[in-house]
Design an enzyme around this catalytic site. Structure first.
Site, short mmCIF file in Angstrom:
data_model
loop_
_atom_site.label_atom_id
_atom_site.label_comp_id
_atom_site.label_asym_id
_atom_site.label_seq_id
_atom_site.Cartn_x
_atom_site.Cartn_y
_atom_site.Cartn_z
N LYS A 69 0.81 -1.37 -0.04
CA LYS A 69 0.11 0.00 0.09
C LYS A 69 0.80 1.26 0.08
O LYS A 69 1.97 1.07 0.09
CB LYS A 69 -1.05 0.03 1.41
CG LYS A 69 -1.85 -0.98 1.21
CD LYS A 69 -2.99 -1.19 2.37
CE LYS A 69 -4.21 -2.21 2.16
NZ LYS A 69 -5.12 -2.17 3.44
N TYR B 101 -12.28 -1.92 -4.13
CA TYR B 101 -12.98 -1.98 -2.91
C TYR B 101 -14.36 -2.08 -2.80
O TYR B 101 -15.00 -1.77 -1.56
CB TYR B 101 -12.18 -1.13 -1.85
CG TYR B 101 -10.91 -1.53 -1.46
CD1 TYR B 101 -10.63 -2.50 -0.53
CD2 TYR B 101 -9.64 -0.63 -1.69
CE1 TYR B 101 -9.38 -2.79 -0.05
CE2 TYR B 101 -8.53 -1.02 -1.22
CZ TYR B 101 -8.29 -2.03 -0.50
OH TYR B 101 -7.19 -2.56 -0.05
N PHE C 277 -15.59 3.50 6.53
CA PHE C 277 -14.16 3.99 6.34
C PHE C 277 -13.86 3.92 4.53
O PHE C 277 -12.85 4.10 4.20
CB PHE C 277 -13.30 3.00 6.98
CG PHE C 277 -13.34 1.58 6.71
CD1 PHE C 277 -12.75 1.01 5.55
CD2 PHE C 277 -13.90 0.72 7.77
CE1 PHE C 277 -13.04 -0.51 5.33
CE2 PHE C 277 -14.25 -0.57 7.41
CZ PHE C 277 -13.54 -1.14 6.09
N ARG D 206 -1.86 -14.28 4.58
CA ARG D 206 -2.85 -13.54 5.64
C ARG D 206 -2.05 -13.76 6.79
O ARG D 206 -1.92 -12.85 7.76
CB ARG D 206 -3.85 -14.34 5.80
CG ARG D 206 -4.97 -14.25 4.62
CD ARG D 206 -5.66 -12.81 4.33
NE ARG D 206 -6.49 -12.37 5.35
CZ ARG D 206 -7.09 -11.28 5.08
NH1 ARG D 206 -7.21 -10.50 4.02
NH2 ARG D 206 -7.89 -10.95 6.07
N THR E 81 -5.42 -6.84 10.85
CA THR E 81 -5.74 -5.72 10.16
C THR E 81 -5.32 -4.43 10.79
O THR E 81 -4.63 -3.61 10.49
CB THR E 81 -7.25 -5.19 9.84
OG1 THR E 81 -7.78 -6.82 9.18
CG2 THR E 81 -7.55 -4.27 9.17
N ARG F 242 2.51 -6.50 9.11
CA ARG F 242 1.83 -5.01 10.06
C ARG F 242 2.26 -4.74 11.21
O ARG F 242 2.56 -3.50 11.66
CB ARG F 242 0.36 -5.46 9.98
CG ARG F 242 -0.24 -5.43 8.48
CD ARG F 242 -1.82 -5.84 8.38
NE ARG F 242 -2.54 -5.46 7.41
CZ ARG F 242 -3.32 -5.98 6.82
NH1 ARG F 242 -4.14 -7.04 7.62
NH2 ARG F 242 -4.02 -5.57 5.68
N ASN G 194 -2.06 0.20 6.62
CA ASN G 194 -1.65 -0.75 7.36
C ASN G 194 -0.68 -1.86 6.20
O ASN G 194 -0.67 -2.99 6.16
CB ASN G 194 -2.58 -1.88 7.90
CG ASN G 194 -3.62 -2.17 6.95
OD1 ASN G 194 -3.70 -1.72 5.44
ND2 ASN G 194 -4.72 -2.83 7.28
N HIS H 246 -2.25 -5.39 1.42
CA HIS H 246 -3.43 -6.12 1.19
C HIS H 246 -3.23 -7.65 0.79
O HIS H 246 -2.37 -7.98 0.02
CB HIS H 246 -4.47 -5.63 0.09
CG HIS H 246 -5.55 -6.28 -0.34
ND1 HIS H 246 -6.69 -6.45 0.51
CD2 HIS H 246 -5.47 -7.03 -1.48
CE1 HIS H 246 -7.37 -7.01 -0.29
NE2 HIS H 246 -6.70 -7.60 -1.40
N GLU I 227 -9.31 -10.71 -7.80
CA GLU I 227 -8.24 -9.73 -7.55
C GLU I 227 -7.00 -9.95 -8.51
O GLU I 227 -6.46 -8.90 -9.03
CB GLU I 227 -7.82 -9.62 -6.00
CG GLU I 227 -9.09 -9.27 -5.30
CD GLU I 227 -8.81 -9.13 -3.69
OE1 GLU I 227 -9.71 -8.82 -3.07
OE2 GLU I 227 -7.58 -9.46 -3.40
P1 RTP Z 1 -7.14 -6.20 3.27
O1 RTP Z 1 -8.41 -6.41 2.62
O2 RTP Z 1 -6.51 -4.85 2.91
O3 RTP Z 1 -6.23 -7.37 3.09
O4 RTP Z 1 -7.18 -5.96 4.83
P2 RTP Z 1 -8.16 -6.90 5.87
O5 RTP Z 1 -8.74 -8.10 4.96
O6 RTP Z 1 -7.23 -7.25 7.06
O7 RTP Z 1 -9.12 -5.85 6.24
P3 RTP Z 1 -10.67 -5.49 5.74
O8 RTP Z 1 -11.49 -5.72 6.68
O9 RTP Z 1 -10.78 -6.13 4.23
O10 RTP Z 1 -10.50 -3.96 5.20
C1 RTP Z 1 -9.85 -3.47 4.14
C2 RTP Z 1 -8.87 -2.41 4.38
O11 RTP Z 1 -9.63 -1.11 4.81
C3 RTP Z 1 -9.12 -0.42 5.82
N1 RTP Z 1 -9.83 -0.20 7.12
N2 RTP Z 1 -9.83 0.78 7.78
N3 RTP Z 1 -10.61 2.83 9.57
C4 RTP Z 1 -10.92 1.59 9.86
O12 RTP Z 1 -11.55 1.13 10.78
C5 RTP Z 1 -10.58 0.56 8.81
N4 RTP Z 1 -10.87 -0.74 8.77
C6 RTP Z 1 -10.50 -1.34 7.86
C7 RTP Z 1 -7.67 -1.17 6.01
O13 RTP Z 1 -6.63 -0.58 5.09
C8 RTP Z 1 -7.95 -2.49 5.77
O14 RTP Z 1 -6.72 -3.37 5.42
MG MG Z 2 -10.04 -7.69 3.16
#
Ligand code: RTP
Ligand code: MG
Length: 140
Positions: free
Chosen positions: A11, A51, A59, A87, A93, A104, A114, A117, A128
């Site tokens: 990122k 996304y 968010f 993962r 996250t 992370r 973070n 992805h 993807e």
């Molecule tokens: P990713 O999709 O990026 O691999 O991350 P992830 O599965 O761990 O997290 P996900 O729940 O899919 O959320 C996607 C991305 O959104 C941002 N985020 N911001 N401000 C917030 O509370 C918040 N929550 C999620 C993060 O960049 C997250 O990786």
């Molecule tokens: Mg995700």
């Protein structure tokens, strides 16, 4: 077990800090092989399309603005159990909750910024990868 492929993205917070190599080192050390890679700048529209699954989340604007704020490195990773392994090496996250030694835990700045992805399931991995790469750009 058969080789699996997953989609990974480094990122803008990480490209900005010039730590893409440190992140690739973590991925490779975990047994993942980079079989496709390119550095791109996503438009806001491209980030919104990528996304789309999060479009109703609070968010979403912050996320898509951040993801289009600087270059990202998109990758296809290959290895045994690549989706779960990626993962695992990414960590939770929220970097405050990520296990020690994960990408992370070591590099992420916040829950939003973070550093990486990674696809979360075989279906999303396939989608993807196809979002960013054509078949001829991927080579084991
Ligand atoms: P990713 O999709 O990026 O691999 O991350 P992830 O599965 O761990 O997290 P996900 O729940 O899919 O959320 C996607 C991305 O959104 C941002 N985020 N911001 N401000 C917030 O509370 C918040 N929550 C999620 C993060 O960049 C997250 O990786
Ligand atoms: Mg995700």
């Amino acid at each position: 077990m058969a080789l699996e492929r997953t989609f990974s993205m480094i990122k803008p917070d990480a490209t900005r800090r010039n730590i893409t190599g440190k992140i690739v080192d973590k991925l490779e050390s975990a047994g993942l092989r980079v079989v496709a890679q390119k550095r791109i700048l996503m438009s806001k529209k491209t980030a919104e399309a990528f996304y789309a699954v999060h479009s109703e989340r609070p968010f979403f604007q912050e996320l898509t603005e951040f993801m289009s704020s600087g270059p990202v490195v998109v990758q296809v990773l290959e290895g045994e159990n690549a989706i779960a392994k990626n993962r695992e090496v990414m960590g939770a996250t929220d970097p405050a909750k990520a296990d020690p030694g994960t990408i992370r835990a070591e590099f992420a700045e916040s829950i939003g910024e973070n550093s990486v992805h990674g696809s979360d399931a075989p279906g999303t991995a396939k989608e993807e990868i196809a979002f960013f790469f054509s078949g001829s750009e991927i080579t084991g």
